[in-house]
Scaffold this active site. Structure first.
Site, mmCIF file in Angstrom:
data_model
loop_
_atom_site.group_PDB
_atom_site.id
_atom_site.type_symbol
_atom_site.label_atom_id
_atom_site.label_comp_id
_atom_site.label_asym_id
_atom_site.label_seq_id
_atom_site.Cartn_x
_atom_site.Cartn_y
_atom_site.Cartn_z
ATOM 1 C CG LEU A 126 -1.818 1.231 1.374
ATOM 2 C CD1 LEU A 126 -2.866 1.242 0.273
ATOM 3 C CD2 LEU A 126 -2.494 1.241 2.737
ATOM 4 C CG HIS A 230 8.627 4.893 9.319
ATOM 5 N ND1 HIS A 230 8.162 6.083 8.801
ATOM 6 C CD2 HIS A 230 9.969 4.901 9.116
ATOM 7 C CE1 HIS A 230 9.170 6.770 8.308
ATOM 8 N NE2 HIS A 230 10.282 6.081 8.488
#
Length: 269
Positions: A126, A230
């Site tokens: 994605l 992240h």
């Protein structure tokens, strides 16, 4: 208008641009012409294949801006992972050290390497180009996979997983990997990350510690990132959590990012 469609051979250049833009830690799109072309070929074969149970099929989609004709994003589904190349994770568990004689009772977190997600379906790849990260585009790109899976449930496993990118800096250095590198490896995180993206995982079984790792023996920086994502991955994780995905203690071997899971029939979309 934005159109989600299966990838074609004409999308190679756009796919390579996205692979470059995605940066370190995005192992599903390595910057390698041969691997990218193989992904396109495999996806085209998978979309046309008659399937009654999930095997090695891979469904790669691109999001196209119909006005400009530009590919602005990608998303993909792996029908069943770990069947031809082992899929490794660490599982975060506990062990107890207890001595009634000394009146000592200690609970310690441990990381154990496993292949528990073998055969599961995986949503992956994605990526939305930065200029298009506004409005509901990201949500559409994410949820469209689940609609495809619901429509073609025979092509997928009962359990669906998503590996989320773990914590690393702008240079691609992971605190978790730095500890592993110091004690077990002699290569930098970007190189290990690149090898995994190319499908070269032999070094994992050769060099990874075979026994559980006591978390309290890791550096403080390494401990702090276990199960965390992240910064750029936080929106994607929130979307998956709203769909019913949960983290059950499985993390990536290299950056300790969480792997989340859901039953296909329970996904809210």
């Amino acid at each position: 208008m934005q159109v989600l469609r299966p990838i074609t051979v004409n999308d190679f250049a756009a796919l390579k641009e996205i692979a470059i833009e995605s940066g370190h830690g995005f192992t599903s799109l390595p910057v390698d012409d041969g691997q990218l072309q193989e992904k396109i070929d495999r996806a085209q074969s998978s979309f046309t294949k008659n399937v009654d149970k999930p095997l090695d099929e891979s469904y790669l989609f691109v999001l196209e801006d119909s006005e400009s004709g530009k590919v602005i994003g990608t998303t993909a589904i792996e029908a069943a992972v770990g069947l031809s190349v082992p899929l490794y994770h660490y599982h975060l568990g506990k062990t107890v050290h207890h001595s009634p004689t000394l009146n000592v009772y200690n609970t310690v977190d441990i990381l154990s390497m496993c292949n528990d997600y073998t055969g599961c379906s995986e949503i992956c790849t994605l990526f939305l180009r930065e200029d298009n990260r506004k409005g509901l585009t990201g949500r559409f790109l994410s949820r469209s996979r689940f609609l495809f899976m619901a429509q073609h449930s025979e092509r997928f496993a009962d359990t669906v997983i998503a590996e989320m990118r773990g914590v690393s800096d702008e240079a691609g250095h992971s605190p978790f990997w730095q500890w592993l590198q110091e004690h077990f490896f002699s290569i930098e995180f970007p190189q290990a990350d690149h090898l995994v993206g190319l499908g070269d995982k032999v070094f994992i079984s050769e060099l990874m510690p075979k026994y559980p790792i006591y978390v309290n023996l890791l550096s403080k920086k390494a401990q702090a990132v276990i199960g965390h994502v992240h910064d750029k991955t936080k929106p994607a994780l929130k979307l998956l959590e709203k769909e019913g995905f949960e983290h059950r203690g499985y993390v990536d071997l290299f950056d300790a990012g969480p792997t989340v899971e859901a039953k296909l029939g329970n996904i809210r979309s």
